[in-house]
Design a protein around this motif. Structure first.
Motif, PDB file in Angstrom:
ATOM      1  N   ARG A   2       0.994 -13.208   5.086  1.00 45.53           N
ATOM      2  CA  ARG A   2       2.360 -12.772   4.873  1.00 45.53           C
ATOM      3  C   ARG A   2       3.145 -12.810   6.180  1.00 45.53           C
ATOM      4  NH1 ARG A   2       5.653 -12.048   0.964  1.00 45.53           N
ATOM      5  NH2 ARG A   2       6.918 -10.274   1.389  1.00 45.53           N
ATOM      6  N   VAL A   3       4.375 -13.253   6.103  1.00 45.15           N
ATOM      7  CA  VAL A   3       5.268 -13.292   7.250  1.00 45.15           C
ATOM      8  C   VAL A   3       6.022 -11.967   7.299  1.00 45.15           C
ATOM      9  CG1 VAL A   3       7.289 -14.482   8.182  1.00 45.15           C
ATOM     10  CG2 VAL A   3       5.505 -15.784   7.056  1.00 45.15           C
ATOM     11  N   LEU A   4       6.285 -11.468   8.489  1.00 36.35           N
ATOM     12  CA  LEU A   4       7.044 -10.230   8.629  1.00 36.35           C
ATOM     13  C   LEU A   4       8.509 -10.515   8.295  1.00 36.35           C
ATOM     14  CD1 LEU A   4       7.125  -7.269   9.393  1.00 36.35           C
ATOM     15  CD2 LEU A   4       7.391  -7.967  11.782  1.00 36.35           C
ATOM     16  N   GLU A   5       8.990  -9.840   7.299  1.00 36.93           N
ATOM     17  CA  GLU A   5      10.331 -10.057   6.761  1.00 36.93           C
ATOM     18  C   GLU A   5      11.152  -8.776   6.904  1.00 36.93           C
ATOM     19  OE1 GLU A   5      11.794 -10.494   2.214  1.00 36.93           O
ATOM     20  OE2 GLU A   5      10.202 -11.836   2.840  1.00 36.93           O
ATOM     21  N   THR A   6      12.436  -8.914   7.245  1.00 41.54           N
ATOM     22  CA  THR A   6      13.298  -7.735   7.332  1.00 41.54           C
ATOM     23  C   THR A   6      13.453  -7.111   5.951  1.00 41.54           C
ATOM     24  OG1 THR A   6      15.291  -9.097   7.087  1.00 41.54           O
ATOM     25  CG2 THR A   6      14.573  -8.585   9.350  1.00 41.54           C
ATOM     26  N   PRO A   7      13.758  -5.822   5.899  1.00 42.21           N
ATOM     27  CA  PRO A   7      13.856  -5.146   4.599  1.00 42.21           C
ATOM     28  C   PRO A   7      14.851  -5.778   3.635  1.00 42.21           C
ATOM     29  CG  PRO A   7      13.823  -3.530   6.368  1.00 42.21           C
ATOM     30  CD  PRO A   7      13.926  -4.880   7.012  1.00 42.21           C
ATOM     31  N   ASP A   8      15.901  -6.398   4.144  1.00 42.00           N
ATOM     32  CA  ASP A   8      16.896  -7.014   3.267  1.00 42.00           C
ATOM     33  C   ASP A   8      16.556  -8.464   2.916  1.00 42.00           C
ATOM     34  OD1 ASP A   8      17.469  -8.337   5.639  1.00 42.00           O
ATOM     35  OD2 ASP A   8      19.381  -7.318   5.956  1.00 42.00           O
ATOM     36  N   GLY A   9      15.470  -8.998   3.473  1.00 42.62           N
ATOM     37  CA  GLY A   9      15.029 -10.340   3.143  1.00 42.62           C
ATOM     38  C   GLY A   9      15.839 -11.460   3.767  1.00 42.62           C
ATOM     39  N   ARG A  10      16.681 -11.142   4.730  1.00 45.56           N
ATOM     40  CA  ARG A  10      17.517 -12.186   5.345  1.00 45.56           C
ATOM     41  C   ARG A  10      16.808 -12.939   6.456  1.00 45.56           C
ATOM     42  NH1 ARG A  10      23.069  -8.616   5.533  1.00 45.56           N
ATOM     43  NH2 ARG A  10      23.357  -8.672   3.285  1.00 45.56           N
ATOM     44  N   TYR A  11      15.869 -12.290   7.112  1.00 41.96           N
ATOM     45  CA  TYR A  11      15.222 -12.886   8.280  1.00 41.96           C
ATOM     46  C   TYR A  11      13.713 -12.693   8.224  1.00 41.96           C
ATOM     47  CZ  TYR A  11      19.960 -12.418  10.086  1.00 41.96           C
ATOM     48  OH  TYR A  11      21.318 -12.493  10.235  1.00 41.96           O
ATOM     49  N   ILE A  12      13.025 -13.558   8.962  1.00 38.62           N
ATOM     50  CA  ILE A  12      11.628 -13.313   9.295  1.00 38.62           C
ATOM     51  C   ILE A  12      11.617 -13.009  10.793  1.00 38.62           C
ATOM     52  CG2 ILE A  12      10.678 -14.740   7.455  1.00 38.62           C
ATOM     53  CD1 ILE A  12      10.091 -16.896   9.615  1.00 38.62           C
ATOM     54  N   VAL A  13      10.567 -12.361  11.251  1.00 40.47           N
ATOM     55  CA  VAL A  13      10.443 -12.022  12.666  1.00 40.47           C
ATOM     56  C   VAL A  13       9.259 -12.799  13.235  1.00 40.47           C
ATOM     57  CG1 VAL A  13      10.125 -10.167  14.347  1.00 40.47           C
ATOM     58  CG2 VAL A  13      11.345  -9.703  12.203  1.00 40.47           C
ATOM     59  N   VAL A  14       9.534 -13.570  14.271  1.00 36.58           N
ATOM     60  CA  VAL A  14       8.501 -14.354  14.949  1.00 36.58           C
ATOM     61  C   VAL A  14       8.633 -14.086  16.443  1.00 36.58           C
ATOM     62  CG1 VAL A  14       7.572 -16.653  15.393  1.00 36.58           C
ATOM     63  CG2 VAL A  14       8.623 -16.143  13.169  1.00 36.58           C
ATOM     64  N   HIS A  15       7.547 -13.583  17.038  1.00 37.60           N
ATOM     65  CA  HIS A  15       7.546 -13.256  18.467  1.00 37.60           C
ATOM     66  C   HIS A  15       8.715 -12.326  18.819  1.00 37.60           C
ATOM     67  CE1 HIS A  15       4.401 -16.190  19.063  1.00 37.60           C
ATOM     68  NE2 HIS A  15       5.150 -17.121  18.512  1.00 37.60           N
ATOM     69  N   GLY A  16       9.031 -11.386  17.940  1.00 33.08           N
ATOM     70  CA  GLY A  16      10.086 -10.421  18.203  1.00 33.08           C
ATOM     71  C   GLY A  16      11.499 -10.953  18.027  1.00 33.08           C
ATOM     72  N   ARG A  20      16.588 -16.835  10.458  1.00 38.11           N
ATOM     73  CA  ARG A  20      17.148 -16.762   9.110  1.00 38.11           C
ATOM     74  C   ARG A  20      16.227 -17.402   8.089  1.00 38.11           C
ATOM     75  NH1 ARG A  20      22.669 -19.549   7.487  1.00 38.11           N
ATOM     76  NH2 ARG A  20      23.104 -19.240   9.670  1.00 38.11           N
ATOM     77  N   ARG A  21      16.037 -16.724   6.976  1.00 38.19           N
ATOM     78  CA  ARG A  21      15.207 -17.228   5.876  1.00 38.19           C
ATOM     79  C   ARG A  21      15.994 -18.206   5.026  1.00 38.19           C
ATOM     80  NH1 ARG A  21      11.316 -13.853   2.615  1.00 38.19           N
ATOM     81  NH2 ARG A  21      10.929 -16.006   2.211  1.00 38.19           N
ATOM     82  N   HIS A  22      15.269 -18.925   4.207  1.00 36.32           N
ATOM     83  CA  HIS A  22      15.951 -19.820   3.271  1.00 36.32           C
ATOM     84  C   HIS A  22      16.646 -18.991   2.181  1.00 36.32           C
ATOM     85  CE1 HIS A  22      12.044 -19.226   1.262  1.00 36.32           C
ATOM     86  NE2 HIS A  22      12.762 -19.293   0.164  1.00 36.32           N
ATOM     87  N   ARG A  23      17.576 -19.619   1.530  1.00 32.28           N
ATOM     88  CA  ARG A  23      18.332 -18.947   0.460  1.00 32.28           C
ATOM     89  C   ARG A  23      17.392 -18.548  -0.675  1.00 32.28           C
ATOM     90  NH1 ARG A  23      24.008 -21.317  -0.641  1.00 32.28           N
ATOM     91  NH2 ARG A  23      23.513 -20.178  -2.522  1.00 32.28           N
ATOM     92  N   LEU A  71      18.550 -25.611   3.109  1.00 33.28           N
ATOM     93  CA  LEU A  71      17.765 -24.405   2.838  1.00 33.28           C
ATOM     94  C   LEU A  71      18.553 -23.118   3.105  1.00 33.28           C
ATOM     95  CD1 LEU A  71      14.399 -25.587   4.419  1.00 33.28           C
ATOM     96  CD2 LEU A  71      14.732 -24.898   2.019  1.00 33.28           C
ATOM     97  N   GLY A  72      19.658 -23.236   3.844  1.00 33.30           N
ATOM     98  CA  GLY A  72      20.434 -22.049   4.193  1.00 33.30           C
ATOM     99  C   GLY A  72      20.005 -21.405   5.491  1.00 33.30           C
ATOM    100  N   GLU A  73      19.109 -22.055   6.228  1.00 33.78           N
ATOM    101  CA  GLU A  73      18.641 -21.513   7.498  1.00 33.78           C
ATOM    102  C   GLU A  73      19.643 -21.761   8.625  1.00 33.78           C
ATOM    103  OE1 GLU A  73      14.719 -23.040   8.265  1.00 33.78           O
ATOM    104  OE2 GLU A  73      13.959 -22.267   6.369  1.00 33.78           O
ATOM    105  N   ARG A  74      20.551 -22.693   8.409  1.00 34.97           N
ATOM    106  CA  ARG A  74      21.630 -22.980   9.358  1.00 34.97           C
ATOM    107  C   ARG A  74      22.916 -23.083   8.562  1.00 34.97           C
ATOM    108  NH1 ARG A  74      18.884 -27.693  13.111  1.00 34.97           N
ATOM    109  NH2 ARG A  74      17.337 -26.324  14.085  1.00 34.97           N
ATOM    110  N   GLY A  75      24.029 -23.086   9.293  1.00 38.85           N
ATOM    111  CA  GLY A  75      25.324 -23.186   8.632  1.00 38.85           C
ATOM    112  C   GLY A  75      25.802 -21.824   8.174  1.00 38.85           C
ATOM    113  N   PRO A  76      26.719 -21.798   7.228  1.00 37.99           N
ATOM    114  CA  PRO A  76      27.259 -20.521   6.747  1.00 37.99           C
ATOM    115  C   PRO A  76      26.143 -19.649   6.164  1.00 37.99           C
ATOM    116  CG  PRO A  76      28.523 -22.370   5.888  1.00 37.99           C
ATOM    117  CD  PRO A  76      27.316 -22.948   6.557  1.00 37.99           C
ATOM    118  N   VAL A  77      26.269 -18.346   6.390  1.00 34.62           N
ATOM    119  CA  VAL A  77      25.266 -17.426   5.838  1.00 34.62           C
ATOM    120  C   VAL A  77      25.324 -17.449   4.324  1.00 34.62           C
ATOM    121  CG1 VAL A  77      25.276 -15.926   7.857  1.00 34.62           C
ATOM    122  CG2 VAL A  77      26.799 -15.408   5.950  1.00 34.62           C
ATOM    123  N   TRP A  78      24.208 -17.148   3.691  1.00 29.33           N
ATOM    124  CA  TRP A  78      24.129 -17.187   2.233  1.00 29.33           C
ATOM    125  C   TRP A  78      24.382 -15.828   1.596  1.00 29.33           C
ATOM    126  CZ3 TRP A  78      20.087 -13.988   1.365  1.00 29.33           C
ATOM    127  CH2 TRP A  78      19.033 -13.985   2.277  1.00 29.33           C
TER     128      TRP A  78
END
Length: 116
Positions: A2-16, A20-23, A71-78
């Motif tokens: 499992r990847v560490l994901e923020t509570p709102d599901g918008r981001y993953i955390v890698v090396h602190g 941005r996660r995919h849509r 995927l929504g990882e770049r560009g305008p936020v989803w």
């Protein structure tokens, strides 16, 4: 794993750092296709770097960018609540800092070190 994901599901955390996660609303078939495109483009970047071909490198990097936009990882936020994009920021310098600090150290361990 499992990847560490923020509570709102918008981001993953890698090396602190937040990434941005995919849509979440992408249809699975489309998401899988974009992920395959991204992996192929990354292989193209690696091959172009090895060969020294500037044009191939430019094209491969453009393909990576296109897949990440899709995927929504770049560009305008989803998301639609007006929250800013914190992509690539250190989690300790964001509104997620308190949440992250409260996690057990094992949850913060880099994925490569969690194996084993």
């Amino acid at each position: 794993m499992r990847v560490l994901e923020t509570p709102d599901g918008r981001y993953i955390v890698v090396h602190g750092r937040l990434w941005r996660r995919h849509r979440p609303d992408l249809e699975p078939v489309r998401r899988d296709r974009l992920i395959r495109d991204l992996m192929e483009a990354r292989r193209g970047v690696r091959a172009a770097k090895r060969s020294g071909e500037a044009t191939a490198l430019s094209e491969a990097r453009a393909a990576v960018d296109a897949a990440k936009h899709g995927l929504g990882e770049r560009g305008p936020v989803w998301w639609t609540d007006g929250a800013p994009d914190l992509n690539r920021r250190m989690v300790a310098n964001t509104p997620y800092a308190e949440w992250y600090a409260a996690l057990p150290e094992a949850a913060k361990a880099d994925p490569d070190r969690r194996r084993g």
